[in-house]
Scaffold this active site. Structure first.
Site, PDB file in Angstrom:
ATOM      1  N   ASP A  62       0.863  -1.173   0.000  1.00 33.08           N
ATOM      2  CA  ASP A  62       0.000   0.000   0.000  1.00 33.08           C
ATOM      3  C   ASP A  62       0.899   1.222   0.000  1.00 33.08           C
ATOM      4  OD1 ASP A  62      -1.718   2.077   0.447  1.00 33.08           O
ATOM      5  OD2 ASP A  62      -2.633   1.254   2.263  1.00 33.08           O
ATOM      6  N   ASN A  88       1.331   5.458 -11.374  1.00 33.40           N
ATOM      7  CA  ASN A  88      -0.046   5.320 -11.848  1.00 33.40           C
ATOM      8  C   ASN A  88      -1.057   5.132 -10.727  1.00 33.40           C
ATOM      9  OD1 ASN A  88      -2.250   4.463 -13.884  1.00 33.40           O
ATOM     10  ND2 ASN A  88      -2.017   2.646 -12.591  1.00 33.40           N
ATOM     11  N   TYR A 156      -9.470  15.434  -5.131  1.00 33.00           N
ATOM     12  CA  TYR A 156      -8.895  14.644  -6.235  1.00 33.00           C
ATOM     13  C   TYR A 156      -8.245  15.568  -7.259  1.00 33.00           C
ATOM     14  CZ  TYR A 156      -8.640  11.165  -9.986  1.00 33.00           C
ATOM     15  OH  TYR A 156      -8.197  10.319 -10.984  1.00 33.00           O
ATOM     16  N   ALA A 158      -7.062  18.524  -6.729  1.00 30.62           N
ATOM     17  CA  ALA A 158      -5.856  19.105  -6.130  1.00 30.62           C
ATOM     18  C   ALA A 158      -4.682  18.137  -6.221  1.00 30.62           C
ATOM     19  CB  ALA A 158      -6.131  19.472  -4.673  1.00 30.62           C
ATOM     20  N   LYS A 160      -4.232  15.578  -8.379  1.00 36.17           N
ATOM     21  CA  LYS A 160      -3.811  15.327  -9.745  1.00 36.17           C
ATOM     22  C   LYS A 160      -3.153  16.561 -10.370  1.00 36.17           C
ATOM     23  CE  LYS A 160      -4.838  10.991 -10.315  1.00 36.17           C
ATOM     24  NZ  LYS A 160      -3.774  10.001 -10.603  1.00 36.17           N
TER      25      LYS A 160
END
Length: 266
Positions: A62, A88, A156, A158, A160
Site C-alpha cells: 500500500d 499510476n 482529487y 488538487a 492530480k
C-alpha cells in the site's frame, strides 16, 4: 523515445491503465516490478506481461504507507538498471468537500500525490544512473481533471494537479540528465475505478488511452493528452476563459452531485 527492453516499476499495476501499460512494456521486452495492494490482480498482470514476452515480479504494498517506499527500493536494489518509473496508482472519493471525511481526504493526498513524489525521490538516483543512450523515463499518470477541475472532486483535482506540477518542475530540474519526465492526462476511462460513478461522461476504452500515451512517448512528448478529442476545446476554453466553463457546468450541479456522490475507490 525507444520504449523497448525497459527495466521498471509500475504502480497501480493490478488493473486498468496500469495493467495495460505493463502489458505494453512487457510486449517490448520489459522486466517490470508490479506494485499494488491486491496480490490476485497483480499476479494476473504478471501472467499477461509474461504472455506478451516480458518478465515481471510482484510486490504487494500500500503505497500510501511511507514504509512501502523502502519495500520498493529493496525489491529493485539488485537490478542492473532501472530506466522506467510509472506513477499510476491512485484513488478517488467524490462529493461535497464539507461532507468528506478527514480520512478520505488524507487517503487521496497520500496515494495520489505523496506516494509518487516520495517514490520518485527514492528511485531517482538509480533512474538517473541508468539513463544510457535510450534515456530513462518517469511517467506520471495525472488526469483530465488537472486540466478542467470539476465540482465535487476538489481534493482529487488538487492531488492530480499537484502531480502534474510536480512533473513539470522535475522535468526542468532534470534537463540534460537523460531522464525524460512525462505527464499523461487520461479522461474518463472504462476501468473498475469508474464503476461507482454515474455521471453522463463518455468513458474511453483503456486501450485507446494507453495508445495515446505510448504514441506521445514515442514522439518524445512531455505533456500527453489521453482524453477524447471532443474535450480539447473545453480544455482550451478553461485556460483562456474559465468563467465561461463555469457557466456551462453550474447549471447541472444538482444532477452532477447525485451522479457522482457514490464515486469511491478508497
Amino acid at each position: 523515445m525507444d520504449l523497448s527492453n525497459r527495466n521498471g516499476v509500475i504502480t497501480g499495476a493490478g488493473q486498468g491503465i496500469g495493467q495495460a501499460l505493463a502489458v505494453e512494456f512487457g510486449s517490448r521486452g520489459g522486466h517490470l516490478l508490479l506494485v499494488g495492494r491486491t496480490e490476485e490482480t497483480l499476479n494476473e498482470t504478471a501472467t499477461k506481461v509474461e504472455a506478451a514476452g516480458g518478465t515481471a515480479d510482484v510486490l504487494v504494498q500500500d503505497l500510501s504507507r511511507l514504509e512501502a517506499i523502502d519495500a520498493v527500493l529493496e525489491a529493485v536494489e539488485r537490478w542492473d538498471s532501472l530506466d522506467l518509473l510509472v506513477n499510476n496508482a491512485g484513488n478517488v472519493r467524490a462529493g461535497r468537500l464539507e461532507e468528506s471525511s478527514a480520512a478520505d481526504v488524507q487517503a487521496m493526498i497520500d496515494l495520489n500525490l505523496t506516494a509518487p513524489v516520495q517514490l520518485t525521490r527514492a528511485l531517482l538516483p538509480t533512474v538517473r544512473a541508468s539513463a544510457d543512450d535510450s534515456g530513462s523515463l518517469v511517467l506520471n499518470i495525472s488526469s483530465e481533471i488537472a486540466l478542467v477541475a470539476m465540482p465535487f472532486y476538489a481534493v482529487y483535482a488538487a492531488t492530480k494537479s499537484g502531480l502534474a506540477a510536480f512533473g513539470e518542475a522535475l522535468r526542468r530540474e532534470l534537463h540534460g540528465t537523460g531522464v525524460h519526465v512525462a505527464t499523461a492526462y487520461p479522461g474518463a476511462t472504462d476501468t473498475a475505478m469508474m464503476t461507482s460513478q454515474n455521471a453522463d461522461w463518455a468513458r474511453r476504452p483503456v486501450s485507446a488511452v494507453v495508445a495515446d500515451i505510448l504514441a506521445g512517448l514515442a514522439q518524445d512528448h512531455h505533456e500527453i493528452s489521453a482524453t477524447a478529442p471532443e474535450a480539447h476545446d473545453t480544455h482550451r476554453r478553461n485556460a483562456t476563459d474559465p468563467l465561461e466553463v463555469d457557466a456551462a457546468i453550474v447549471g447541472g450541479l444538482d444532477d452532477l452531485e447525485a451522479a457522482v456522490r457514490d464515486h469511491r475507490s478508497i
